[in-house]
Design a protein around this motif. Structure first.
Motif, PDB file in Angstrom:
ATOM      1  N   HIS A  26      39.787  26.635  37.573  1.00 58.97           N
ATOM      2  CA  HIS A  26      40.339  26.158  38.839  1.00 58.97           C
ATOM      3  C   HIS A  26      41.085  24.842  38.604  1.00 58.97           C
ATOM      4  CE1 HIS A  26      36.973  28.811  39.848  1.00 58.97           C
ATOM      5  NE2 HIS A  26      37.684  29.138  40.911  1.00 58.97           N
ATOM      6  N   PRO A  27      42.289  24.932  38.007  1.00 62.32           N
ATOM      7  CA  PRO A  27      42.985  23.718  37.566  1.00 62.32           C
ATOM      8  C   PRO A  27      43.645  22.903  38.683  1.00 62.32           C
ATOM      9  CG  PRO A  27      44.280  25.665  37.020  1.00 62.32           C
ATOM     10  CD  PRO A  27      42.987  26.166  37.588  1.00 62.32           C
ATOM     11  N   PHE A  28      43.860  23.513  39.847  1.00 59.60           N
ATOM     12  CA  PHE A  28      44.561  22.797  40.920  1.00 59.60           C
ATOM     13  C   PHE A  28      43.576  22.372  41.990  1.00 59.60           C
ATOM     14  CE2 PHE A  28      47.403  25.988  39.090  1.00 59.60           C
ATOM     15  CZ  PHE A  28      48.417  25.173  38.624  1.00 59.60           C
ATOM     16  N   PRO A  34      43.430  25.634  50.822  1.00 59.72           N
ATOM     17  CA  PRO A  34      44.596  26.504  50.638  1.00 59.72           C
ATOM     18  C   PRO A  34      44.504  27.720  51.547  1.00 59.72           C
ATOM     19  CG  PRO A  34      43.621  25.903  48.519  1.00 59.72           C
ATOM     20  CD  PRO A  34      42.655  25.482  49.597  1.00 59.72           C
ATOM     21  N   GLU A  35      45.649  28.168  52.019  1.00 56.22           N
ATOM     22  CA  GLU A  35      45.687  29.301  52.936  1.00 56.22           C
ATOM     23  C   GLU A  35      45.622  30.611  52.172  1.00 56.22           C
ATOM     24  OE1 GLU A  35      45.592  29.045  56.144  1.00 56.22           O
ATOM     25  OE2 GLU A  35      45.802  26.863  56.195  1.00 56.22           O
ATOM     26  N   LYS A  36      44.941  31.574  52.772  1.00 56.26           N
ATOM     27  CA  LYS A  36      44.842  32.891  52.136  1.00 56.26           C
ATOM     28  C   LYS A  36      46.216  33.540  51.976  1.00 56.26           C
ATOM     29  CE  LYS A  36      40.198  34.384  52.120  1.00 56.26           C
ATOM     30  NZ  LYS A  36      39.560  33.262  52.809  1.00 56.26           N
ATOM     31  N   ASP A  37      47.126  33.269  52.895  1.00 55.79           N
ATOM     32  CA  ASP A  37      48.445  33.918  52.797  1.00 55.79           C
ATOM     33  C   ASP A  37      49.311  33.320  51.688  1.00 55.79           C
ATOM     34  OD1 ASP A  37      49.247  31.533  53.921  1.00 55.79           O
ATOM     35  OD2 ASP A  37      49.825  32.389  55.840  1.00 55.79           O
ATOM     36  N   ASP A  42      40.470  32.567  45.382  1.00 55.03           N
ATOM     37  CA  ASP A  42      39.365  32.051  44.573  1.00 55.03           C
ATOM     38  C   ASP A  42      39.339  30.531  44.692  1.00 55.03           C
ATOM     39  OD1 ASP A  42      37.333  31.715  42.785  1.00 55.03           O
ATOM     40  OD2 ASP A  42      38.557  32.112  41.008  1.00 55.03           O
ATOM     41  N   ILE A  43      38.503  30.044  45.593  1.00 59.43           N
ATOM     42  CA  ILE A  43      38.465  28.614  45.886  1.00 59.43           C
ATOM     43  C   ILE A  43      37.048  28.079  45.686  1.00 59.43           C
ATOM     44  CG2 ILE A  43      38.863  26.852  47.662  1.00 59.43           C
ATOM     45  CD1 ILE A  43      40.692  28.963  49.063  1.00 59.43           C
ATOM     46  N   VAL A  44      36.944  26.975  44.981  1.00 58.77           N
ATOM     47  CA  VAL A  44      35.659  26.311  44.808  1.00 58.77           C
ATOM     48  C   VAL A  44      35.663  25.034  45.642  1.00 58.77           C
ATOM     49  CG1 VAL A  44      34.141  25.103  43.172  1.00 58.77           C
ATOM     50  CG2 VAL A  44      35.282  27.218  42.475  1.00 58.77           C
ATOM     51  N   PHE A  64      41.284  25.407  42.993  1.00 60.74           N
ATOM     52  CA  PHE A  64      41.768  26.791  43.027  1.00 60.74           C
ATOM     53  C   PHE A  64      42.702  27.076  41.860  1.00 60.74           C
ATOM     54  CE2 PHE A  64      45.982  25.601  44.573  1.00 60.74           C
ATOM     55  CZ  PHE A  64      45.731  24.393  45.190  1.00 60.74           C
ATOM     56  N   ASP A  65      42.988  28.335  41.667  1.00 61.64           N
ATOM     57  CA  ASP A  65      43.960  28.781  40.689  1.00 61.64           C
ATOM     58  C   ASP A  65      45.060  29.497  41.462  1.00 61.64           C
ATOM     59  OD1 ASP A  65      45.195  29.256  38.323  1.00 61.64           O
ATOM     60  OD2 ASP A  65      43.791  30.787  37.637  1.00 61.64           O
ATOM     61  N   LYS A  66      46.288  29.495  40.924  1.00 55.76           N
ATOM     62  CA  LYS A  66      47.403  30.102  41.655  1.00 55.76           C
ATOM     63  C   LYS A  66      47.669  31.526  41.176  1.00 55.76           C
ATOM     64  CE  LYS A  66      49.616  25.937  43.124  1.00 55.76           C
ATOM     65  NZ  LYS A  66      50.790  25.140  43.316  1.00 55.76           N
TER      66      LYS A  66
END
Ligand SMILES: [Zn+2]
Length: 66
Positions: A26-28, A34-37, A42-44, A64-66
């Motif tokens: 999860h580098p960012f 962050p929005e699901k859209d 995958d959010i920690v 999160f990761d993009k």
């Protein structure tokens, strides 16, 4: 510079707080969820407490990761 640590600002008092990345997957990070859209599912969530004694504000950082 250590990749595992980032410095964030307290949203209330703007104090700098050093936090540790939970994992390399999860580098960012963001203080706004962050929005699901945006395709981010995958959010920690990491809870952070301000080190400023007179503030002691608690807030969440989203990794999160993009
Ligand atoms: Zn603060």
């Amino acid at each position: 510079m250590c990749m595992g640590k980032v410095v964030v600002s307290c949203p209330k008092c703007k104090s700098k707080i050093q936090i540790t990345r939970p994992d390399s997957g999860h580098p960012f990070w963001s203080t706004n969820k962050p929005e699901k859209d945006e395709g981010i599912t995958d959010i920690v969530e990491q809870s952070v407490e301000c080190k400023n004694q007179t503030c002691a504000s608690k807030f969440l950082i989203y990794w999160f990761d993009k």
